[in-house]
Design a protein around this motif. Structure first.
Motif, PDB file in Angstrom:
ATOM      1  N   GLY A  31     100.862 -54.697  23.864  1.00  0.00           N
ATOM      2  CA  GLY A  31     100.639 -55.512  25.038  1.00  0.00           C
ATOM      3  C   GLY A  31      99.368 -55.213  25.807  1.00  0.00           C
ATOM      4  N   TRP A  32      98.843 -54.012  25.727  1.00  0.00           N
ATOM      5  CA  TRP A  32      97.605 -53.724  26.457  1.00  0.00           C
ATOM      6  C   TRP A  32      96.442 -53.957  25.503  1.00  0.00           C
ATOM      7  N   GLU A  33      95.522 -54.801  25.897  1.00  0.00           N
ATOM      8  CA  GLU A  33      94.414 -55.161  25.016  1.00  0.00           C
ATOM      9  C   GLU A  33      93.073 -54.661  25.519  1.00  0.00           C
ATOM     10  N   GLY A  34      93.103 -53.713  26.458  1.00  0.00           N
ATOM     11  CA  GLY A  34      91.862 -53.139  26.959  1.00  0.00           C
ATOM     12  C   GLY A  34      91.570 -53.576  28.376  1.00  0.00           C
ATOM     13  N   GLY A  35      90.410 -53.130  28.852  1.00  0.00           N
ATOM     14  CA  GLY A  35      89.993 -53.444  30.210  1.00  0.00           C
ATOM     15  C   GLY A  35      89.461 -52.197  30.889  1.00  0.00           C
ATOM     16  N   GLU A  36      89.279 -52.301  32.194  1.00  0.00           N
ATOM     17  CA  GLU A  36      88.758 -51.176  32.953  1.00  0.00           C
ATOM     18  C   GLU A  36      89.831 -50.099  33.089  1.00  0.00           C
ATOM     19  N   VAL A  37      89.415 -48.851  32.926  1.00  0.00           N
ATOM     20  CA  VAL A  37      90.314 -47.710  33.052  1.00  0.00           C
ATOM     21  C   VAL A  37      89.696 -46.749  34.063  1.00  0.00           C
ATOM     22  N   SER A  38      90.453 -46.420  35.099  1.00  0.00           N
ATOM     23  CA  SER A  38      90.010 -45.454  36.098  1.00  0.00           C
ATOM     24  C   SER A  38      90.973 -44.287  36.095  1.00  0.00           C
ATOM     25  N   GLY A  39      90.414 -43.082  36.124  1.00  0.00           N
ATOM     26  CA  GLY A  39      91.279 -41.916  36.098  1.00  0.00           C
ATOM     27  C   GLY A  39      90.494 -40.623  36.184  1.00  0.00           C
ATOM     28  N   ILE A  40      91.035 -39.591  35.542  1.00  0.00           N
ATOM     29  CA  ILE A  40      90.465 -38.248  35.603  1.00  0.00           C
ATOM     30  C   ILE A  40      90.106 -37.789  34.198  1.00  0.00           C
ATOM     31  N   ILE A  41      88.929 -37.201  34.051  1.00  0.00           N
ATOM     32  CA  ILE A  41      88.456 -36.709  32.754  1.00  0.00           C
ATOM     33  C   ILE A  41      89.098 -35.354  32.463  1.00  0.00           C
ATOM     34  N   THR A  42      89.679 -35.232  31.263  1.00  0.00           N
ATOM     35  CA  THR A  42      90.247 -33.956  30.809  1.00  0.00           C
ATOM     36  C   THR A  42      89.800 -33.692  29.377  1.00  0.00           C
ATOM     37  N   LEU A  43      90.152 -32.513  28.887  1.00  0.00           N
ATOM     38  CA  LEU A  43      89.829 -32.156  27.500  1.00  0.00           C
ATOM     39  C   LEU A  43      90.715 -32.906  26.518  1.00  0.00           C
ATOM     40  N   ASP A  44      90.152 -33.195  25.367  1.00  0.00           N
ATOM     41  CA  ASP A  44      90.898 -33.755  24.252  1.00  0.00           C
ATOM     42  C   ASP A  44      90.557 -32.899  23.039  1.00  0.00           C
ATOM     43  N   ALA A  45      91.566 -32.271  22.462  1.00  0.00           N
ATOM     44  CA  ALA A  45      91.335 -31.338  21.353  1.00  0.00           C
ATOM     45  C   ALA A  45      90.635 -31.990  20.166  1.00  0.00           C
ATOM     46  N   ASP A  46      90.905 -33.267  19.942  1.00  0.00           N
ATOM     47  CA  ASP A  46      90.334 -33.942  18.774  1.00  0.00           C
ATOM     48  C   ASP A  46      89.008 -34.648  19.051  1.00  0.00           C
ATOM     49  N   HIS A  47      88.797 -35.079  20.294  1.00  0.00           N
ATOM     50  CA  HIS A  47      87.640 -35.931  20.586  1.00  0.00           C
ATOM     51  C   HIS A  47      86.744 -35.420  21.715  1.00  0.00           C
ATOM     52  N   GLY A  48      87.000 -34.242  22.209  1.00  0.00           N
ATOM     53  CA  GLY A  48      86.167 -33.683  23.271  1.00  0.00           C
ATOM     54  C   GLY A  48      86.714 -33.978  24.656  1.00  0.00           C
ATOM     55  N   LEU A  49      86.679 -35.260  25.045  1.00  0.00           N
ATOM     56  CA  LEU A  49      87.149 -35.653  26.368  1.00  0.00           C
ATOM     57  C   LEU A  49      88.108 -36.833  26.251  1.00  0.00           C
ATOM     58  N   ARG A  50      88.951 -36.982  27.273  1.00  0.00           N
ATOM     59  CA  ARG A  50      89.795 -38.167  27.397  1.00  0.00           C
ATOM     60  C   ARG A  50      89.867 -38.534  28.864  1.00  0.00           C
ATOM     61  N   LEU A  51      90.164 -39.788  29.111  1.00  0.00           N
ATOM     62  CA  LEU A  51      90.294 -40.286  30.473  1.00  0.00           C
ATOM     63  C   LEU A  51      91.773 -40.569  30.724  1.00  0.00           C
ATOM     64  N   VAL A  52      92.359 -39.850  31.667  1.00  0.00           N
ATOM     65  CA  VAL A  52      93.768 -40.032  32.004  1.00  0.00           C
ATOM     66  C   VAL A  52      93.846 -41.113  33.074  1.00  0.00           C
ATOM     67  N   SER A  53      94.356 -42.273  32.685  1.00  0.00           N
ATOM     68  CA  SER A  53      94.385 -43.433  33.564  1.00  0.00           C
ATOM     69  C   SER A  53      95.292 -43.210  34.766  1.00  0.00           C
ATOM     70  N   GLU A  54      94.799 -43.639  35.906  1.00  0.00           N
ATOM     71  CA  GLU A  54      95.587 -43.579  37.143  1.00  0.00           C
ATOM     72  C   GLU A  54      96.725 -44.594  37.089  1.00  0.00           C
ATOM     73  N   ASP A  55      96.454 -45.746  36.485  1.00  0.00           N
ATOM     74  CA  ASP A  55      97.446 -46.827  36.402  1.00  0.00           C
ATOM     75  C   ASP A  55      97.894 -46.991  34.951  1.00  0.00           C
ATOM     76  N   PRO A  56      99.206 -46.995  34.716  1.00  0.00           N
ATOM     77  CA  PRO A  56      99.690 -47.118  33.337  1.00  0.00           C
ATOM     78  C   PRO A  56      99.540 -48.536  32.788  1.00  0.00           C
ATOM     79  N   ALA A  57      99.474 -48.620  31.474  1.00  0.00           N
ATOM     80  CA  ALA A  57      99.465 -49.907  30.796  1.00  0.00           C
ATOM     81  C   ALA A  57     100.864 -50.529  30.917  1.00  0.00           C
ATOM     82  N   PRO A  58     100.975 -51.843  30.730  1.00  0.00           N
ATOM     83  CA  PRO A  58     102.287 -52.497  30.819  1.00  0.00           C
ATOM     84  C   PRO A  58     103.307 -51.838  29.877  1.00  0.00           C
ATOM     85  N   GLY A  59     104.507 -51.620  30.392  1.00  0.00           N
ATOM     86  CA  GLY A  59     105.585 -51.028  29.598  1.00  0.00           C
ATOM     87  C   GLY A  59     105.594 -49.507  29.594  1.00  0.00           C
TER      88      GLY A  59
END
Length: 190
Positions: free
Chosen positions: A118-146
């Protein structure tokens, strides 16, 4: 009494190394405290655009990125904002001009590891954290539908065990010294 040369040298060097490791851990403790303090202050800095290249100096900064489309989903263990354990869902996104590493976006939490739809992309606002596989990830403040909101990342969750490691090394050095003295006393009696 004449001390045995080789064992005395070995034990002395071992004790010196253990003490040096303990001192090093105390230095690491101070470095880690400074790093954690920097992470704690980062949350109050102005929001930035999602970086094109991973930069760990940006950890715990607020950021905004644009997910052109999620190319895949993965689930990892995580908590929601109420502290319940379950699965956080991470979208691998095409970002920017579609080139480069893209963006890993934590889009929410659920009890099931099944990929959300159901989520097909768009603007994502959140906090940058580490991602073991990709370096960084963005933890979204607002969840995707569902999905429910993921627990907010906090530098307070990062352990700083260096004082305990230092105590261990100093204890090992003391134990080695005591054991060696007891061995010498036993040798004298024999």
């Amino acid at each position: 009494m004449k001390l045995p040369l080789v064992p005395t040298i070995i034990v002395t060097v071992a004790i010196a190394v253990m003490i040096a490791l303990g001192v090093w851990q105390l230095q690491r403790k101070a470095e880690k405290e400074a790093l954690l303090d920097r992470y704690e202050r980062a949350i109050d800095l102005p929001t930035i655009a999602w970086p094109e290249t991973p930069d760990t100096d940006l950890l715990y900064r607020r950021a905004t990125g644009f997910c052109i489309e999620p190319t895949s989903w993965r689930a990892t263990a995580g908590q929601n904002r109420e502290g319940e354990v379950g699965w956080q869902h991470i979208a691998a996104c095409r970002a920017g001009g579609g080139e480069g590493p893209g963006m890993q976006a934590v889009m929410g939490w659920s009890r099931s590891p099944e990929s959300p739809g159901g989520w097909e992309g768009g603007e994502v606002s959140g906090i940058i954290t580490l991602d073991a596989d990709h370096g960084l990830r963005l933890v979204s403040e607002d969840p995707a539908p569902g999905l429910a909101a993921v627990a907010r990342p906090s530098a307070a969750d990062i352990p700083n065990n260096h004082l305990l490691y230092a105590i261990q090394w100093f204890f090992f050095a003391l134990a080695a010294g005591v054991i060696y003295v007891l061995a010498l006393r036993r040798r004298l009696r024999g």
